[in-house]
Design a protein around this motif. Structure first.
Motif, short mmCIF file in Angstrom:
data_model
loop_
_atom_site.label_atom_id
_atom_site.label_comp_id
_atom_site.label_asym_id
_atom_site.label_seq_id
_atom_site.Cartn_x
_atom_site.Cartn_y
_atom_site.Cartn_z
N LYS A 141 -0.47 12.33 0.27
CA LYS A 141 -1.35 12.96 -0.72
C LYS A 141 -1.26 14.48 -0.69
CE LYS A 141 -4.64 9.21 -1.13
NZ LYS A 141 -6.00 8.74 -0.86
N GLU A 154 -1.21 8.02 4.42
CA GLU A 154 -1.83 8.32 3.12
C GLU A 154 -2.16 9.79 2.99
OE1 GLU A 154 -5.26 5.80 2.70
OE2 GLU A 154 -4.03 3.99 2.45
N LEU A 179 1.45 4.19 -2.99
CA LEU A 179 1.33 5.62 -2.72
C LEU A 179 2.54 6.42 -3.20
CD1 LEU A 179 -0.16 5.67 0.89
CD2 LEU A 179 -1.26 6.50 -1.18
N LYS A 205 0.83 -1.21 0.00
CA LYS A 205 0.00 0.00 0.00
C LYS A 205 0.86 1.26 0.00
CE LYS A 205 -3.88 -2.26 2.18
NZ LYS A 205 -4.73 -2.36 3.36
#
Length: 94
Positions: A90, A86, A19, A15
Protein backbone atom coordinates in the motif's frame (compact mmCIF):
# COMPACT_ATOMS: atom_id res chain seq x y z
CA UNK A 1 19.67 -39.13 -13.58
CA UNK A 2 17.70 -37.49 -10.79
CA UNK A 3 13.94 -37.91 -11.01
CA UNK A 4 11.49 -35.72 -9.15
CA UNK A 5 7.79 -36.24 -8.53
CA UNK A 6 5.50 -33.35 -7.58
CA UNK A 7 3.51 -34.29 -4.51
CA UNK A 8 1.80 -30.97 -3.77
CA UNK A 9 1.16 -27.76 -5.73
CA UNK A 10 0.38 -24.38 -4.18
CA UNK A 11 -1.96 -21.86 -5.78
CA UNK A 12 -1.22 -18.13 -5.52
CA UNK A 13 -2.71 -16.47 -2.45
CA UNK A 14 -5.96 -14.66 -3.48
CA UNK A 15 -5.36 -11.86 -0.93
CA UNK A 16 -1.94 -11.06 -2.43
CA UNK A 17 -3.35 -11.27 -5.96
CA UNK A 18 -6.04 -8.75 -4.98
CA UNK A 19 -3.39 -6.39 -3.57
CA UNK A 20 -1.13 -6.47 -6.64
CA UNK A 21 -3.78 -6.52 -9.38
CA UNK A 22 -3.06 -2.88 -10.30
CA UNK A 23 0.68 -3.48 -10.64
CA UNK A 24 2.68 -5.03 -13.46
CA UNK A 25 3.43 -8.46 -12.06
CA UNK A 26 3.90 -12.17 -12.72
CA UNK A 27 3.09 -15.10 -10.47
CA UNK A 28 4.58 -18.56 -10.40
CA UNK A 29 2.96 -21.48 -8.58
CA UNK A 30 4.90 -23.17 -5.86
CA UNK A 31 5.19 -26.89 -5.27
CA UNK A 32 6.77 -29.64 -3.24
CA UNK A 33 8.78 -32.23 -5.12
CA UNK A 34 10.26 -35.44 -3.80
CA UNK A 35 13.42 -36.99 -5.17
CA UNK A 36 12.41 -40.50 -6.20
CA UNK A 37 13.91 -43.42 -4.26
CA UNK A 38 14.88 -41.10 -1.38
CA UNK A 39 13.08 -39.17 1.32
CA UNK A 40 14.46 -35.79 0.19
CA UNK A 41 11.97 -33.03 -0.59
CA UNK A 42 12.47 -29.82 -2.54
CA UNK A 43 10.15 -26.93 -1.74
CA UNK A 44 9.67 -24.25 -4.39
CA UNK A 45 7.79 -21.22 -3.01
CA UNK A 46 4.99 -19.36 -4.76
CA UNK A 47 6.63 -16.33 -6.38
CA UNK A 48 5.09 -12.89 -6.98
CA UNK A 49 7.34 -10.72 -9.16
CA UNK A 50 6.25 -7.07 -9.21
CA UNK A 51 8.05 -5.02 -11.86
CA UNK A 52 6.18 -1.68 -11.92
CA UNK A 53 6.01 0.83 -10.11
CA UNK A 54 8.41 -0.95 -7.74
CA UNK A 55 10.69 -3.96 -8.09
CA UNK A 56 9.76 -6.55 -5.49
CA UNK A 57 10.06 -10.30 -5.41
CA UNK A 58 7.76 -11.82 -2.81
CA UNK A 59 8.18 -15.51 -2.02
CA UNK A 60 5.43 -17.36 -0.16
CA UNK A 61 6.35 -20.49 1.75
CA UNK A 62 3.97 -22.97 3.32
CA UNK A 63 3.53 -22.09 7.02
CA UNK A 64 4.89 -24.51 9.56
CA UNK A 65 4.66 -24.62 13.34
CA UNK A 66 7.95 -22.80 13.84
CA UNK A 67 7.41 -19.72 11.67
CA UNK A 68 4.29 -17.58 11.45
CA UNK A 69 5.78 -15.38 8.73
CA UNK A 70 5.24 -17.19 5.41
CA UNK A 71 6.36 -14.33 3.12
CA UNK A 72 9.92 -13.37 2.23
CA UNK A 73 10.91 -10.27 0.24
CA UNK A 74 14.24 -10.75 -1.54
CA UNK A 75 15.03 -7.06 -1.83
CA UNK A 76 14.50 -6.47 1.92
CA UNK A 77 16.09 -9.79 2.94
CA UNK A 78 13.41 -10.25 5.60
CA UNK A 79 10.34 -12.33 6.50
CA UNK A 80 6.84 -10.86 6.82
CA UNK A 81 3.29 -11.86 7.62
CA UNK A 82 0.28 -10.95 5.45
CA UNK A 83 -0.56 -7.73 7.32
CA UNK A 84 3.00 -6.44 6.93
CA UNK A 85 2.98 -7.30 3.21
CA UNK A 86 -0.27 -5.35 2.79
CA UNK A 87 1.31 -2.29 4.43
CA UNK A 88 4.41 -2.49 2.24
CA UNK A 89 2.41 -2.80 -0.98
CA UNK A 90 0.00 0.00 0.00
CA UNK A 91 2.97 2.35 0.54
CA UNK A 92 3.80 2.09 -3.16
CA UNK A 93 0.32 2.78 -4.59
CA UNK A 94 0.38 4.96 -7.64
Amino acid sequence: MLEFKTIEEFKPNPKIIELIKNYTCKTKKGNIKVLLHTNLQVIEPTEYLITYPINLTILEYKVNEISNKPFYIKEHNAKYNLKEIENIIKKYKY
